[in-house]
Design a protein around this motif. Sequence first.
Motif, PDB file in Angstrom:
ATOM      1  N   ALA A 172       0.831  -1.211   0.000  1.00  0.00           N
ATOM      2  CA  ALA A 172       0.000   0.000   0.000  1.00  0.00           C
ATOM      3  C   ALA A 172       0.866   1.261   0.000  1.00  0.00           C
ATOM      4  CB  ALA A 172      -0.963  -0.009   1.182  1.00  0.00           C
ATOM      5  N   PRO A 173       1.802   1.437   0.954  1.00  0.00           N
ATOM      6  CA  PRO A 173       2.670   2.615   0.878  1.00  0.00           C
ATOM      7  C   PRO A 173       3.589   2.603  -0.335  1.00  0.00           C
ATOM      8  CG  PRO A 173       3.322   1.167   2.704  1.00  0.00           C
ATOM      9  CD  PRO A 173       2.004   0.683   2.206  1.00  0.00           C
ATOM     10  N   LEU A 174       4.057   1.416  -0.736  1.00  0.00           N
ATOM     11  CA  LEU A 174       4.941   1.335  -1.899  1.00  0.00           C
ATOM     12  C   LEU A 174       4.210   1.796  -3.161  1.00  0.00           C
ATOM     13  CD1 LEU A 174       7.896   0.354  -2.096  1.00  0.00           C
ATOM     14  CD2 LEU A 174       7.033  -1.822  -2.946  1.00  0.00           C
ATOM     15  N   THR A 175       2.977   1.339  -3.339  1.00  0.00           N
ATOM     16  CA  THR A 175       2.187   1.735  -4.501  1.00  0.00           C
ATOM     17  C   THR A 175       1.862   3.224  -4.456  1.00  0.00           C
ATOM     18  OG1 THR A 175       1.214  -0.476  -4.701  1.00  0.00           O
ATOM     19  CG2 THR A 175       0.014   1.341  -5.735  1.00  0.00           C
ATOM     20  N   ALA A 176       1.596   3.737  -3.268  1.00  0.00           N
ATOM     21  CA  ALA A 176       1.304   5.171  -3.139  1.00  0.00           C
ATOM     22  C   ALA A 176       2.505   6.012  -3.547  1.00  0.00           C
ATOM     23  CB  ALA A 176       0.884   5.491  -1.704  1.00  0.00           C
ATOM     24  N   VAL A 177       3.701   5.584  -3.170  1.00  0.00           N
ATOM     25  CA  VAL A 177       4.915   6.319  -3.538  1.00  0.00           C
ATOM     26  C   VAL A 177       5.105   6.317  -5.051  1.00  0.00           C
ATOM     27  CG1 VAL A 177       7.446   6.252  -3.445  1.00  0.00           C
ATOM     28  CG2 VAL A 177       6.114   5.990  -1.348  1.00  0.00           C
ATOM     29  N   PHE A 178       4.924   5.149  -5.678  1.00  0.00           N
ATOM     30  CA  PHE A 178       5.156   5.046  -7.119  1.00  0.00           C
ATOM     31  C   PHE A 178       4.011   5.612  -7.959  1.00  0.00           C
ATOM     32  CE2 PHE A 178       8.447   2.000  -5.843  1.00  0.00           C
ATOM     33  CZ  PHE A 178       9.479   2.419  -6.668  1.00  0.00           C
ATOM     34  N   ASN A 179       2.991   6.149  -7.304  1.00  0.00           N
ATOM     35  CA  ASN A 179       1.892   6.786  -8.025  1.00  0.00           C
ATOM     36  C   ASN A 179       1.546   8.143  -7.428  1.00  0.00           C
ATOM     37  OD1 ASN A 179       0.568   4.661 -10.063  1.00  0.00           O
ATOM     38  ND2 ASN A 179       1.267   3.558  -8.249  1.00  0.00           N
ATOM     39  N   TRP A 180       2.462   8.720  -6.697  1.00  0.00           N
ATOM     40  CA  TRP A 180       2.201   9.959  -5.979  1.00  0.00           C
ATOM     41  C   TRP A 180       2.079  11.136  -6.946  1.00  0.00           C
ATOM     42  CZ3 TRP A 180       6.543  12.913  -3.016  1.00  0.00           C
ATOM     43  CH2 TRP A 180       6.017  14.059  -2.427  1.00  0.00           C
ATOM     44  N   ASP A 181       3.176  11.502  -7.614  1.00  0.00           N
ATOM     45  CA  ASP A 181       3.135  12.620  -8.552  1.00  0.00           C
ATOM     46  C   ASP A 181       3.354  12.161  -9.991  1.00  0.00           C
ATOM     47  OD1 ASP A 181       5.734  11.866  -8.160  1.00  0.00           O
ATOM     48  OD2 ASP A 181       6.549  13.888  -7.971  1.00  0.00           O
ATOM     49  N   SER A 220       6.177  10.618   9.560  1.00  0.00           N
ATOM     50  CA  SER A 220       5.630  11.968   9.528  1.00  0.00           C
ATOM     51  C   SER A 220       5.324  12.416   8.104  1.00  0.00           C
ATOM     52  CB  SER A 220       6.612  12.954  10.190  1.00  0.00           C
ATOM     53  OG  SER A 220       6.031  14.234  10.293  1.00  0.00           O
ATOM     54  N   TYR A 221       6.345  12.409   7.231  1.00  0.00           N
ATOM     55  CA  TYR A 221       6.143  12.930   5.883  1.00  0.00           C
ATOM     56  C   TYR A 221       5.196  12.058   5.059  1.00  0.00           C
ATOM     57  CZ  TYR A 221      10.469  15.387   7.198  1.00  0.00           C
ATOM     58  OH  TYR A 221      11.426  16.124   7.851  1.00  0.00           O
ATOM     59  N   MET A 222       5.375  10.755   5.095  1.00  0.00           N
ATOM     60  CA  MET A 222       4.507   9.882   4.302  1.00  0.00           C
ATOM     61  C   MET A 222       3.047   9.924   4.756  1.00  0.00           C
ATOM     62  SD  MET A 222       6.947   6.581   3.416  1.00  0.00           S
ATOM     63  CE  MET A 222       5.681   5.722   2.490  1.00  0.00           C
ATOM     64  N   PRO A 223       2.762   9.875   6.068  1.00  0.00           N
ATOM     65  CA  PRO A 223       1.361  10.011   6.487  1.00  0.00           C
ATOM     66  C   PRO A 223       0.740  11.334   6.047  1.00  0.00           C
ATOM     67  CG  PRO A 223       2.666   9.093   8.275  1.00  0.00           C
ATOM     68  CD  PRO A 223       3.637   9.503   7.207  1.00  0.00           C
ATOM     69  N   GLU A 224       1.533  12.407   6.054  1.00  0.00           N
ATOM     70  CA  GLU A 224       1.004  13.716   5.674  1.00  0.00           C
ATOM     71  C   GLU A 224       0.763  13.823   4.172  1.00  0.00           C
ATOM     72  OE1 GLU A 224       3.854  16.465   7.154  1.00  0.00           O
ATOM     73  OE2 GLU A 224       3.317  16.153   9.275  1.00  0.00           O
ATOM     74  N   ARG A 225       1.672  13.237   3.370  1.00  0.00           N
ATOM     75  CA  ARG A 225       1.618  13.455   1.924  1.00  0.00           C
ATOM     76  C   ARG A 225       0.806  12.405   1.172  1.00  0.00           C
ATOM     77  NH1 ARG A 225       8.086  14.910   1.480  1.00  0.00           N
ATOM     78  NH2 ARG A 225       7.969  16.879   2.621  1.00  0.00           N
ATOM     79  N   ASN A 273      -0.908   9.727   2.995  1.00  0.00           N
ATOM     80  CA  ASN A 273      -1.835   9.077   3.923  1.00  0.00           C
ATOM     81  C   ASN A 273      -1.476   7.612   4.178  1.00  0.00           C
ATOM     82  OD1 ASN A 273      -4.040   9.324   5.681  1.00  0.00           O
ATOM     83  ND2 ASN A 273      -5.431   8.383   4.199  1.00  0.00           N
ATOM     84  N   GLU A 274      -0.183   7.317   4.174  1.00  0.00           N
ATOM     85  CA  GLU A 274       0.301   5.964   4.453  1.00  0.00           C
ATOM     86  C   GLU A 274       1.499   6.049   5.389  1.00  0.00           C
ATOM     87  OE1 GLU A 274      -0.881   3.102   3.580  1.00  0.00           O
ATOM     88  OE2 GLU A 274      -2.242   3.520   1.910  1.00  0.00           O
ATOM     89  N   THR A 275       1.538   5.171   6.396  1.00  0.00           N
ATOM     90  CA  THR A 275       2.720   5.058   7.248  1.00  0.00           C
ATOM     91  C   THR A 275       3.752   4.207   6.527  1.00  0.00           C
ATOM     92  OG1 THR A 275       1.385   5.226   9.248  1.00  0.00           O
ATOM     93  CG2 THR A 275       3.586   4.276   9.489  1.00  0.00           C
ATOM     94  N   GLY A 276       4.982   4.670   6.523  1.00  0.00           N
ATOM     95  CA  GLY A 276       6.037   3.968   5.778  1.00  0.00           C
ATOM     96  C   GLY A 276       6.683   2.840   6.546  1.00  0.00           C
ATOM     97  N   CYS A 277       5.912   2.144   7.347  1.00  0.00           N
ATOM     98  CA  CYS A 277       6.434   1.040   8.155  1.00  0.00           C
ATOM     99  C   CYS A 277       5.281   0.097   8.458  1.00  0.00           C
ATOM    100  CB  CYS A 277       7.052   1.567   9.452  1.00  0.00           C
ATOM    101  SG  CYS A 277       7.606   0.285  10.603  1.00  0.00           S
ATOM    102  N   THR A 278       5.543  -1.219   8.352  1.00  0.00           N
ATOM    103  CA  THR A 278       4.514  -2.215   8.656  1.00  0.00           C
ATOM    104  C   THR A 278       4.834  -3.001   9.920  1.00  0.00           C
ATOM    105  OG1 THR A 278       5.551  -3.947   7.306  1.00  0.00           O
ATOM    106  CG2 THR A 278       3.996  -2.452   6.194  1.00  0.00           C
ATOM    107  N   GLY A 279       5.908  -2.621  10.629  1.00  0.00           N
ATOM    108  CA  GLY A 279       6.239  -3.290  11.885  1.00  0.00           C
ATOM    109  C   GLY A 279       6.781  -4.693  11.720  1.00  0.00           C
TER     110      GLY A 279
END
Length: 337
Positions: free
Chosen positions: A105-114, A299-304, A306-312
């Motif tokens: 989910a965060p990986l896909t969001a990054v590769f489709n952000w801008d 911080s930055y990823m949740p703000e930009r 809407n995904e936390t860049g960590c899955t624990g």
Amino acid sequence: MTNLHISKYALEEWLRQMVCSKTKVFAPVRNGKKVDFQSLAFDDKVADDYVQTTQSVKCFAFPKAEKLFSYRKEGKDIVLKENDSRDLPEIVLWKVRPCDAAGFAPLTAVFNWDYKDDIYNVRRSKMTLISFSCAQCDDSCFCTSVHGGPGNTEGSDIQITELPDQSALLEVLTSKGQSLIEKFVKAPVLAEGIDKEKYLASVPVRFPLDRLHEKLEGAFDSPVWKQQSERCLGCGACAFVCPTCACFDIQEDARGSSGNRIRCWDSCGFSLFTQHTSGHNPRSTQSTRWRQRILHKFSYMPERINETGCTGCGRCSRACPVDMNILEHLMSIANHG
């Protein structure tokens, strides 16, 4: 979503049929002390005595090194040939952990952000993810602290929970998963009254994510970054095993009048990651690079996006040669500031 109940034999037969049908299946296989995903052959044994694989499955959508295009000089002209990702095969990832599946989910969001990255998107679309919920964990696991869990189904097409009586609960979550069931699973039985929660590992919540986010908002100039980073080697192991890290570099592989342009993994923890052509480096110390890693993920990823860049998943702590334990650092920030 459909819940099915099948026997252990039916589960094993499903996997065997996929491998025999020439379906490209990747699954965790033990090689000495390491367990990692590899293309499954008929006689390979899928590992079952591990908490987590050494590497994440992000490499199937975002390879360590990937040719973007090749070029050839012909006199004054340059002939370009783009890498055609449409010819990539359909693959099945078997026994993915929930924290890995959630990492897409965060990986896909990054590769489709801008900009929509077609190569990543095609690779992701060719994958069917079959996750197995976690019946065991270790001290590095903290998925429940980042809104995940040992039975989290996010990112999975099918999730399997193995039961004590040698049967299994199948949660069919997507149309892609349903197609796989219809093709390979014979006469599945609808599951009734099975509560998978009691068969899952107990992963305690170690810190409140909202409080961590609040503390990080005013922590840019905090001395905590120097304190936490003092033993960091800047080796990049944490980024390379992480299921959500997406930093990359572009390299030229040139030979004479032809060459390739390669995308390859990079890390914000490397000393040259932000070095300018002038020689100036805005993150010249390991403490500023560690700060970037934590702030980017939490911080930055949740703000930009809407995904936390960590899955624990805890891989970074397991892989670190000097025991930079990210969970301890996050707990320290969230609980003490």
